[in-house]
Each structure stands twice: as C-alpha cells, then as structure tokens.
Scaffold this active site. Structure first.
Site, PDB file in Angstrom:
ATOM      1  N   GLU A 269       0.859  -1.189   0.000  1.00  0.00           N
ATOM      2  CA  GLU A 269       0.000   0.000   0.000  1.00  0.00           C
ATOM      3  C   GLU A 269       0.893   1.236   0.000  1.00  0.00           C
ATOM      4  O   GLU A 269       2.010   1.207   0.536  1.00  0.00           O
ATOM      5  CB  GLU A 269      -0.886  -0.011   1.263  1.00  0.00           C
ATOM      6  CG  GLU A 269      -1.790   1.209   1.378  1.00  0.00           C
ATOM      7  CD  GLU A 269      -2.879   1.065   2.442  1.00  0.00           C
ATOM      8  OE1 GLU A 269      -2.897   0.047   3.161  1.00  0.00           O
ATOM      9  OE2 GLU A 269      -3.708   1.986   2.547  1.00  0.00           O
TER      10      GLU A 269
ATOM     11  N   ASN B  46     -12.023  -0.889  -1.077  1.00  0.00           N
ATOM     12  CA  ASN B  46     -11.365  -1.467   0.098  1.00  0.00           C
ATOM     13  C   ASN B  46     -12.168  -1.184   1.355  1.00  0.00           C
ATOM     14  O   ASN B  46     -12.539  -0.024   1.603  1.00  0.00           O
ATOM     15  CB  ASN B  46      -9.966  -0.849   0.259  1.00  0.00           C
ATOM     16  CG  ASN B  46      -9.268  -1.336   1.512  1.00  0.00           C
ATOM     17  OD1 ASN B  46      -8.867  -2.489   1.584  1.00  0.00           O
ATOM     18  ND2 ASN B  46      -9.144  -0.463   2.507  1.00  0.00           N
ATOM     19  N   GLU B  47     -12.439  -2.230   2.121  1.00  0.00           N
ATOM     20  CA  GLU B  47     -13.086  -2.094   3.451  1.00  0.00           C
ATOM     21  C   GLU B  47     -14.188  -1.041   3.472  1.00  0.00           C
ATOM     22  O   GLU B  47     -14.198  -0.163   4.349  1.00  0.00           O
ATOM     23  CB  GLU B  47     -12.018  -1.797   4.523  1.00  0.00           C
ATOM     24  CG  GLU B  47     -11.045  -2.939   4.703  1.00  0.00           C
ATOM     25  CD  GLU B  47     -10.129  -2.820   5.920  1.00  0.00           C
ATOM     26  OE1 GLU B  47     -10.048  -1.741   6.536  1.00  0.00           O
ATOM     27  OE2 GLU B  47      -9.477  -3.837   6.251  1.00  0.00           O
TER      28      GLU B  47
ATOM     29  N   TYR C  85      -6.744  -9.096  11.274  1.00  0.00           N
ATOM     30  CA  TYR C  85      -5.462  -8.936  11.961  1.00  0.00           C
ATOM     31  C   TYR C  85      -5.641  -9.384  13.403  1.00  0.00           C
ATOM     32  O   TYR C  85      -6.688  -9.156  13.995  1.00  0.00           O
ATOM     33  CB  TYR C  85      -5.020  -7.469  11.949  1.00  0.00           C
ATOM     34  CG  TYR C  85      -4.762  -6.919  10.558  1.00  0.00           C
ATOM     35  CD1 TYR C  85      -3.558  -7.169   9.917  1.00  0.00           C
ATOM     36  CD2 TYR C  85      -5.718  -6.151   9.898  1.00  0.00           C
ATOM     37  CE1 TYR C  85      -3.313  -6.661   8.648  1.00  0.00           C
ATOM     38  CE2 TYR C  85      -5.482  -5.645   8.628  1.00  0.00           C
ATOM     39  CZ  TYR C  85      -4.273  -5.901   8.010  1.00  0.00           C
ATOM     40  OH  TYR C  85      -4.032  -5.408   6.751  1.00  0.00           O
TER      41      TYR C  85
ATOM     42  N   GLU D  22      -6.268  -9.412   3.177  1.00  0.00           N
ATOM     43  CA  GLU D  22      -5.441  -8.790   4.226  1.00  0.00           C
ATOM     44  C   GLU D  22      -5.472  -9.719   5.429  1.00  0.00           C
ATOM     45  O   GLU D  22      -6.545  -9.957   5.997  1.00  0.00           O
ATOM     46  CB  GLU D  22      -5.970  -7.401   4.629  1.00  0.00           C
ATOM     47  CG  GLU D  22      -5.707  -6.336   3.592  1.00  0.00           C
ATOM     48  CD  GLU D  22      -6.024  -4.925   4.079  1.00  0.00           C
ATOM     49  OE1 GLU D  22      -5.803  -4.637   5.279  1.00  0.00           O
ATOM     50  OE2 GLU D  22      -6.492  -4.120   3.265  1.00  0.00           O
TER      51      GLU D  22
ATOM     52  N   GLN E 171       1.421  -6.532   5.391  1.00  0.00           N
ATOM     53  CA  GLN E 171       1.763  -6.228   4.025  1.00  0.00           C
ATOM     54  C   GLN E 171       3.114  -6.855   3.709  1.00  0.00           C
ATOM     55  O   GLN E 171       3.498  -7.780   4.426  1.00  0.00           O
ATOM     56  CB  GLN E 171       1.756  -4.722   3.839  1.00  0.00           C
ATOM     57  CG  GLN E 171       0.338  -4.131   4.103  1.00  0.00           C
ATOM     58  CD  GLN E 171       0.175  -2.664   3.728  1.00  0.00           C
ATOM     59  OE1 GLN E 171       1.025  -2.074   3.088  1.00  0.00           O
ATOM     60  NE2 GLN E 171      -0.930  -2.045   4.156  1.00  0.00           N
TER      61      GLN E 171
HETATM   62  O1  AHR Z   1      -3.018  -2.978   6.007  1.00  0.00           O
HETATM   63  C1  AHR Z   1      -3.260  -1.846   6.774  1.00  0.00           C
HETATM   64  C2  AHR Z   1      -4.700  -1.357   6.661  1.00  0.00           C
HETATM   65  O2  AHR Z   1      -5.540  -2.304   7.267  1.00  0.00           O
HETATM   66  C3  AHR Z   1      -5.262  -1.232   5.281  1.00  0.00           C
HETATM   67  O3  AHR Z   1      -4.985  -0.016   4.696  1.00  0.00           O
HETATM   68  C4  AHR Z   1      -6.731  -1.374   5.492  1.00  0.00           C
HETATM   69  O4  AHR Z   1      -7.389  -1.931   4.387  1.00  0.00           O
HETATM   70  C5  AHR Z   1      -6.837  -2.206   6.748  1.00  0.00           C
HETATM   71  O5  AHR Z   1      -7.662  -1.618   7.682  1.00  0.00           O
END
Ligand code: AHR
Length: 497
Positions: A26, A171-172, A243, A291, A348
């Site tokens: 990113e 995205n999201e 995450y 992600e 990432q």
């Molecule tokens: O990867 C970091 C961030 O996490 C990304 O920009 C977003 O899509 C997610 O919230």
C-alpha cells in the site's frame, strides 16, 4: 502427550491456487518509499527499486501483490500516479494523513512486479470515486490501444497493455474509518455497476467484492449477505480481512486465534452459499483473504506521528517469535480451506506490518514471520490434503478444545513431494506425533525444518537474527508411519519424497 494424524493421497481438499501466497503493498508508511523504491539507496537499480528488497521478495516467491491500498485507495486519483514525474501532484493522503508524492504509480508498480516475478492485484477507488474513474482506469491498463486512455498509456511509454487480471472493487467499504464509507446497500449497488462497466471494457478480468473488515465488525455477516445480493452475478470473490494481536500477553490464547480465522472463513462460505441458494445460482463465489497478519505492536507509536510528512515509519510492527507461530497457523487454516480461499494477501510485504524490513540508510532483513510464509509459499504448492488430526487439547481465555497440533498438508505431484506443516501450540512440552502416511509408498524424509525459540518475545533486527529455522527436527519413518517430535512452541515443516 501424543498426537496422531492420518494423511492419505485420496483425502484431497483442492488444487491450491498459488495466489493464496499473495501479499500487499500500500502507499502507506515506508512500504513504497524507503521500501520497494528508494532511488538514493546504494542497492537501487536504474528505476530506483531496491535490489536488496526485491531479492527477499523473490525468495518468498510472492505470486501476486495487491496495490495501491488499502485505506489509501479510497481517496486516490489513479491519474495522479501516471505520466511525467515532474507533473505529478503532491496530495494530502487522507487515510494515513501524510503527503503522497506520486513518484510511484501504476506503471512503476507494474514494472516492479515484473522484476519480482509477481502479478498485480489492482484496487479501484469506490470511496470518493466510482464507475467512471474505474472504467477509465481499466481502459488505461488493459485496452490494447486506439482510444483516449489506452493511447495515453502508450504515450507514457507502455506500448503493451498491462493486462491486469485481478481487481478489487474498493477497500473495506464497511468500515466507518474509510473515506467514502458506505452502507451495504450503497456499496452493493455501486460495486455491481462498477463491475459491469469494468467487464464491458475487459471481460477476461476477475473481480473481488469487499467483504467485512474483520469478523468483529458489527455488520458482519449481514454486510456479506446484503452486498452479495447485489454483486453475486458480477463478481468472482468476496474479500476477508483479519489482523490479530497479543495485547493481553496471553500466549496460549493468542496462538488459538487461528480458530477464529477458521470460523470467519466458514461463516463467509456459508453466507456466499446462502445467497447462491437464494438466487438458485449455479455459480460459486470464492474467497479472497486479501489482508491477514498480526498487527498490534506499533499501534501506540503510530499515534505519535506528525501529520503531513512524507513516508514516515507507520505500522512498523517488530514481530516476535510467537507471532511467527500464529502466522504459520493462519497459513495452515487457509490451506485447509483452499477449496474456497483462492486468493490471499499477507498484509503487508515491506516495512508496514511486514515480513521484510529495511533501513533507509542500511540494509534489509527478515522478520520472524518471514519464515513460515517463506516455507509455506515455496513448498506448499500442489494439492492440499485433509489431515485427520487427533490431538490433545487445551482451553484458553476465549477458546475451548484448542488442539495443540495444528497442521496442513500439501502433495506436490510434479515433484512427488509430501509436505507437512505443523505447529505445536504447547508452551511447555514437546509433542510426539505419529503420522500415518501409508498411502504414500516408498517415501523418504528430505528434511524436518523447525522454527523454535525459548523466548516467545524474541525478535530479529538487521544486526541480530534471533529467530531463524534449523533443519535438526527429530522425525523418522517407521512401518508406513512418520514418527516425530515437535518441540514446545514450534513451527515445523516436514518434507518427504
Ligand atoms: O493494512 C493496513 C490497513 O488495514 C489497510 O490499509 C486497510 O485496508 C486495513 O484496515
């Protein structure tokens, strides 16, 4: 304690789509500037790309890289990143509140992916923009020529179309933090109409619709059901993001978090199939886990960053040994669902929550999480097999019946190699494993790689690699069985031929 496993040639889950080993760059922090691209660095090539970083990316055999965001894409004008460098505007980048210089854009990124033998997974902006910008962008990238946008690409020095095959529709978009955040109804309509227009430009593309930003979102899984109601006939995949972190310092609970990922995947599959049934459709929507990683170490430091600087060190998690174990189990989880998870992206790739770190004035190195990602990507190619696992279990704060043994198995027919990835979640004891591999006759052990460390918080730096694998794993073959010991808190790869 002892665990048993049966691995059989016929217990096939699926052919593994290599894109499951994808990653993500990113325009955020030092991922691009100071990461993959740094013209003033001693290792920079003629285009400004760091060779030291490219070498590590190639080592990982990353097949596809998602770009340019992330949250950043939701206020991004792709036109800012093409054409002569001197004309490219500096912009306020709203997602991360930095200045984007646009010295790297679509064409440079495509060049970089060629350098590292990867494909591009491109995201379009469905936050501040929509159908028009997306259809122009795909015309610029994929149309051969003879039209305004395709000829502009040629004018920019790219005679041949980029032929980017995999595209993310925003995205999201479920996240209130997203610039241009939408309700499920709003996003579903916009994504469906954007997909239609993009496919009219290039019918050969594959499209990913935004799913939830995590399983913990209050709108999950209603978001998936409502948006898919609109997008079902127009897209091929739905995205998942997740995450994890060990904020309470509870390692036993932390290592069990891949069970949450497993549950997330199962729920998304069920939701896709519910819409399939509702629509009496013959089409199956697959999953793009685009992600996934550990992200929590840098949260506090990031609050200190001054806004509107250029490429500050954001989201620079320094990963511990225990993070590598969870990453290994997250990969196992996706492999066990490889019949539906066809694309994934470790988020990432460089500097920003990444397996590869750099110093702007120094070299590049491998974080702890590099290793399970490396071995699984390089050796986990072929057919995923369903291991029947019988393991002793434990309870943790949020989970019950957590198997100490977590595993995935891959058979590479071409190389005739059987590869077993296995984590022992036990914090104190080694785990004896008996693996019945009788359906594979005449196999011999090639190697048993182990990632272990006495200190769950051990980290790697440029100068000191505390966490690295060794090949001294203890396993041997006996009467059609693989008998081994997985050390306490360890990630293992056992390879046979
Ligand atoms: O990867 C970091 C961030 O996490 C990304 O920009 C977003 O899509 C997610 O919230």
């Amino acid at each position: 304690s002892k665990a048993r496993m049966v691995v059989d040639k016929d217990f096939v889950i699926s052919e593994i789509d290599k894109r499951i080993y994808g990653s993500f760059i990113e325009h955020l922090g030092r991922a691009v500037y100071g990461g993959i691209f740094q013209p003033d660095h001693p290792s920079a090539d003629e285009n400004g790309f760091r060779e030291d970083v490219a070498e590590l990316v190639k080592e990982l055999q990353v097949p596809i890289v998602r770009y340019p965001g992330g949250n950043m894409v939701s206020a991004y004008n792709w036109e800012d990143g093409v054409g002569p460098l001197e004309n490219r505007p500096k912009r306020l980048e709203l997602a991360w509140r930095v200045i984007e210089t646009n010295q790297v854009g679509t064409n440079e990124f495509v060049d970089w992916t060629k350098k590292v033998n990867a494909e591009v997974m491109m995201a379009v902006n469905l936050g501040t923009r929509g159908i028009d910008a997306a259809r122009n962008f795909i015309e610029y990238c994929n149309h051969p020529g003879g039209t305004y946008w395709s000829d502009l690409r040629k004018e920019h020095g790219y005679e041949e179309p980029h032929n980017i095959k995999t595209w993310c529709l925003g995205n999201e978009m479920d996240g209130p933090w997203q610039v241009g955040h939408k309700t499920a109804e709003e996003y579903g309509r916009l994504a469906a109409e954007t997909a239609k227009a993009m496919r009219l430009v290039d019918p050969s593309i594959e499209l990913v619709s935004c799913g939830s930003s995590s399983a913990q979102m209050p709108t999950f899984p209603e978001w998936e059901a409502t948006t898919l109601d609109h997008t079902y006939d127009h897209v091929d995949y739905i995205s998942l993001h997740q995450y994890y972190g060990n904020r309470d310092g509870d390692t036993a609970n932390y290592l069990a978090l891949s069970l949450d990922m497993d549950n997330f995947i199962k729920t998304v599959i069920s939701t896709c199939d519910y819409i399939k049934a509702k629509k009496r459709s013959k089409k199956t929507i697959n999953l793009s886990f685009d992600e996934w990683n550990v992200w929590f170490h840098s949260n506090e430091e990031d609050k200190e960053i001054e806004p509107w600087s250029v490429a500050p060190p954001q989201l620079e998690d320094v990963y511990t040994f225990e993070d590598a174990l969870l990453v290994g189990s997250m990969l196992n989880t996706m492999l066990r669902h490889s019949d539906r998870v066809k694309i994934a992206a470790m988020a990432q790739l460089v500097n920003v929550i990444a397996p590869i770190m750099t110093k702007n004035d120094g070299g590049a190195w491998k974080q702890t999480i590099f290793y399970p990602y490396y071995y699984t990507s390089v050796y986990g190619r072929g057919v995923a097999l369903n291991p029947v696992i019988n393991s002793p279990k434990y309870d943790s704060k949020d989970f019950t019946d957590v198997p100490y043994l977590d595993s995935s198995v891959v058979y590479n027919e071409e190389k005739e190699e059987l590869v077993i990835f296995a984590t022992n979640r036990h914090l104190e004891n080694g785990l004896n494993v008996d693996i019945d591999i009788r359906s594979f006759e005449g196999m011999e052990l090639i190697e048993h790689v182990v990632l272990e460390n006495d200190n769950p918080k051990a980290v790697n730096t440029l100068e000191n690699e505390q966490v690295k694998p060794h090949k001294g794993g203890k396993s041997y073959l006996e009467d059609g069985k693989l008998v081994g010991v997985l050390p306490k808190m360890s990630w293992n790869m056992i390879r046979l031929k």
